[in-house]
Design an enzyme around this catalytic site. Structure first.
Site, short mmCIF file in Angstrom:
data_model
loop_
_atom_site.label_atom_id
_atom_site.label_comp_id
_atom_site.label_asym_id
_atom_site.label_seq_id
_atom_site.Cartn_x
_atom_site.Cartn_y
_atom_site.Cartn_z
N TYR A 180 0.85 -1.19 0.00
CA TYR A 180 0.00 0.00 0.00
C TYR A 180 0.89 1.24 0.00
O TYR A 180 1.35 1.71 1.03
CB TYR A 180 -0.94 0.02 1.20
CG TYR A 180 -1.93 -1.14 1.26
CD1 TYR A 180 -2.18 -1.94 0.14
CD2 TYR A 180 -2.60 -1.44 2.43
CE1 TYR A 180 -3.08 -2.99 0.20
CE2 TYR A 180 -3.50 -2.49 2.50
CZ TYR A 180 -3.73 -3.26 1.38
OH TYR A 180 -4.62 -4.31 1.45
N PRO B 257 -15.55 -4.35 2.83
CA PRO B 257 -16.77 -4.65 3.61
C PRO B 257 -17.95 -3.75 3.28
O PRO B 257 -19.09 -4.15 3.45
CB PRO B 257 -16.31 -4.45 5.06
CG PRO B 257 -15.13 -3.54 4.97
CD PRO B 257 -14.45 -3.88 3.68
N GLY C 204 -18.05 2.00 -0.56
CA GLY C 204 -19.16 2.92 -0.35
C GLY C 204 -20.39 2.59 -1.17
O GLY C 204 -21.44 3.22 -1.00
#
Ligand SMILES: NC(=O)c1ccc[n+]([C@@H]2O[C@H](COP(=O)([O-])OP(=O)(O)OC[C@H]3O[C@@H](n4cnc5c(N)ncnc54)[C@H](OP(=O)(O)O)[C@@H]3O)[C@@H](O)[C@H]2O)c1
Length: 290
Positions: free
Chosen positions: A70, A216, A220
């Protein structure tokens, strides 16, 4: 107790002991989106990213997911900058096994020497002597699994890694891996709208492995106005993102959602989901809605 839960809402999500010895509040935080676009380079406002991470801990979250890839390393370095020296109860789960050559470019690379190099760099970037949970980001199909897990087991024996986890694997791969190493967690794509890996979740639950659903709230999408959760959310006085997370927490006791955000307002909203207890009827309605 209630005051504490009020100040540190993540505690209301309950506890799961990762690897049997690292208790964390089940609602965690994913630090991937603190980087620049395409999960590449620095964020536009690094000071805001530091503020988000400090708020993560203030809200009672003690499970943070990141990866060497990342940034690369931007997310890990921000975590160190914001939170080192770390609170005693904070578990930082990182990952290795992807090489990066540009924004949005990810290639599985599981050669033992690369996994060793990347884990050593993660130790340095995070400012740790030992990584609590080191996840193989992807199984590299070009390298024997025994070699990939063999290197992680060596690092474990050297005290550089406490526990080993996997990411984006099938039940078959998980079973095969468990014959080669002690695996404590699996991190797969899973959310209310995408339950393709239900079999992996069920296996994890049976075996008491942590199941860490990535995506999860589906970037959005599940929180979008007019989206599948909007109407139920209004009835419940919660936001769609909160319902998506409350549904995950309710779905299994081994579920450790790691919603990601670069916004303090979204972080606070997401963490409040820990305090929502869905009734059976609400759980079923949500399961059917998405
Ligand atoms: N193992 C893997 O292969 C893998 C792959 C992907 C991700 N991950 C891990 O999983 C974590 C979560 O995954 P993810 O970031 O892809 O998905 P996510 O958490 O479902 O979605 C994050 C996105 O949703 C937005 N968001 C967050 N809270 C919101 C809210 N309350 N209302 C509206 N929008 C909201 C965020 O935008 P704002 O910043 O504007 O809030 C961000 O763009 C990552 O941080 C990473 O640690 C792992």
């Amino acid at each position: 107790m209630s005051t504490n839960l009020h100040a540190r809402p993540a505690a209301a999500s309950g506890t799961f002991a990762v690897g049997g010895d690292l208790p964390v509040h089940r609602l965690g935080y994913g630090a991937m989106r603190l980087t620049g676009p395409g999960v590449w380079g620095d964020p536009e406002d690094p000071d805001e990213a530091v503020r988000v991470l400090r708020r993560v801990v203030e809200l009672g979250i003690n499970f943070i997911d990141t990866a060497d890839s990342y940034g690369p390393f931007v997310s890990e370095e921000l975590i160190r900058k914001a939170l080192h020296p770390y609170p005693d109860d904070l578990v930082i789960a990182t990952k290795g096994g992807f090489s990066r050559s540009g924004p949005g470019d990810w290639r599985a690379l599981g050669r033992p020497e690369y996994l060793r190099q990347q884990s050593e760099l993660s130790l340095r970037h995070l400012g740790l002597d030992r990584i609590d949970l080191y996840q193989l980001h992807r199984i590299d199909p070009k390298v024997p699994l025994a070699d990939q897990l063999g290197e992680l087991t060596l690092l474990q024996q050297e005290g550089k890694i406490r526990h080993i986890g996997l990411s984006q694997v099938s039940v078959e791969q998980l079973k095969q891996a468990r014959e080669l190493a002690t695996i404590v967690s699996v991190q797969n794509l899973y959310n209310l709208a995408n339950r393709t890996d239900e079999d992996v979740l069920e296996y994890a639950e049976r075996e008491n492995l942590a199941f860490i659903p990535w995506y999860p709230i589906a970037t959005g999408e599940l929180a979008r106005p007019g989206g599948p959760l909007d109407a139920i959310a209004k009835d419940h006085g919660a936001t769609p993102a909160q319902l998506a997370l409350a549904w995950l927490l309710r779905r299994s006791p081994v579920m450790l959602p790691i919603p990601g955000t670069a916004s303090i307002a979204h972080l606070e909203e997401n963490t409040e989901a820990a305090r929502i207890t869905l009734t059976d009827t609400e759980f079923e309605a949500l399961s059917a809605a998405a």
